[in-house]
Design a protein around this motif. Structure first.
Motif, PDB file in Angstrom:
ATOM      1  N   ILE A  25     -13.833  -0.651  19.638  1.00 25.84           N
ATOM      2  CA  ILE A  25     -13.022  -1.112  18.509  1.00 25.84           C
ATOM      3  C   ILE A  25     -13.995  -1.609  17.452  1.00 25.84           C
ATOM      4  CG2 ILE A  25     -11.325  -2.792  17.687  1.00 25.84           C
ATOM      5  CD1 ILE A  25     -10.270  -2.904  20.569  1.00 25.84           C
ATOM      6  N   VAL A  26     -13.872  -1.089  16.222  1.00 23.39           N
ATOM      7  CA  VAL A  26     -14.713  -1.512  15.111  1.00 23.39           C
ATOM      8  C   VAL A  26     -13.818  -2.286  14.148  1.00 23.39           C
ATOM      9  CG1 VAL A  26     -16.240  -0.773  13.255  1.00 23.39           C
ATOM     10  CG2 VAL A  26     -16.182   0.511  15.394  1.00 23.39           C
ATOM     11  N   VAL A  27     -14.248  -3.493  13.760  1.00 27.25           N
ATOM     12  CA  VAL A  27     -13.470  -4.358  12.879  1.00 27.25           C
ATOM     13  C   VAL A  27     -14.174  -4.459  11.530  1.00 27.25           C
ATOM     14  CG1 VAL A  27     -12.455  -6.652  12.613  1.00 27.25           C
ATOM     15  CG2 VAL A  27     -12.683  -5.664  14.891  1.00 27.25           C
ATOM     16  N   HIS A  28     -13.402  -4.190  10.437  1.00 27.00           N
ATOM     17  CA  HIS A  28     -13.936  -4.181   9.077  1.00 27.00           C
ATOM     18  C   HIS A  28     -13.289  -5.264   8.228  1.00 27.00           C
ATOM     19  CE1 HIS A  28     -15.768  -0.136   9.391  1.00 27.00           C
ATOM     20  NE2 HIS A  28     -14.766   0.089  10.212  1.00 27.00           N
ATOM     21  N   CYS A  29     -14.013  -5.709   7.202  1.00 26.63           N
ATOM     22  CA  CYS A  29     -13.483  -6.601   6.175  1.00 26.63           C
ATOM     23  C   CYS A  29     -12.475  -5.816   5.333  1.00 26.63           C
ATOM     24  CB  CYS A  29     -14.623  -7.102   5.299  1.00 26.63           C
ATOM     25  SG  CYS A  29     -14.072  -8.036   3.855  1.00 26.63           S
TER      26      CYS A  29
END
Length: 56
Positions: A25-29
């Motif tokens: 899981i990649v979390v972005h602003c």
């Protein structure tokens, strides 16, 4: 509250943009798109959040 180190924005967890892949899981602003974290995924099949794709 998570804070982006690139734009200094503060967001709730629900506001963050997530992309789920087979094992990660990649979390972005949501404002600047900077990656805030990358995590191992556990559980059911992934669902990709396209929230930011409409804005780009």
């Amino acid at each position: 509250m998570p804070t982006c180190k690139h734009c200094n924005g503060e967001f709730t967890a629900e506001e963050l943009v997530r992309h789920e892949y087979v094992r990660v899981i990649v979390v972005h602003c949501p404002d600047c798109g900077c990656v805030l974290g990358q995590y191992n995924r556990h559980g059911d099949a992934p669902k990709t959040d396209h929230k930011s794709d409409a804005d780009r």
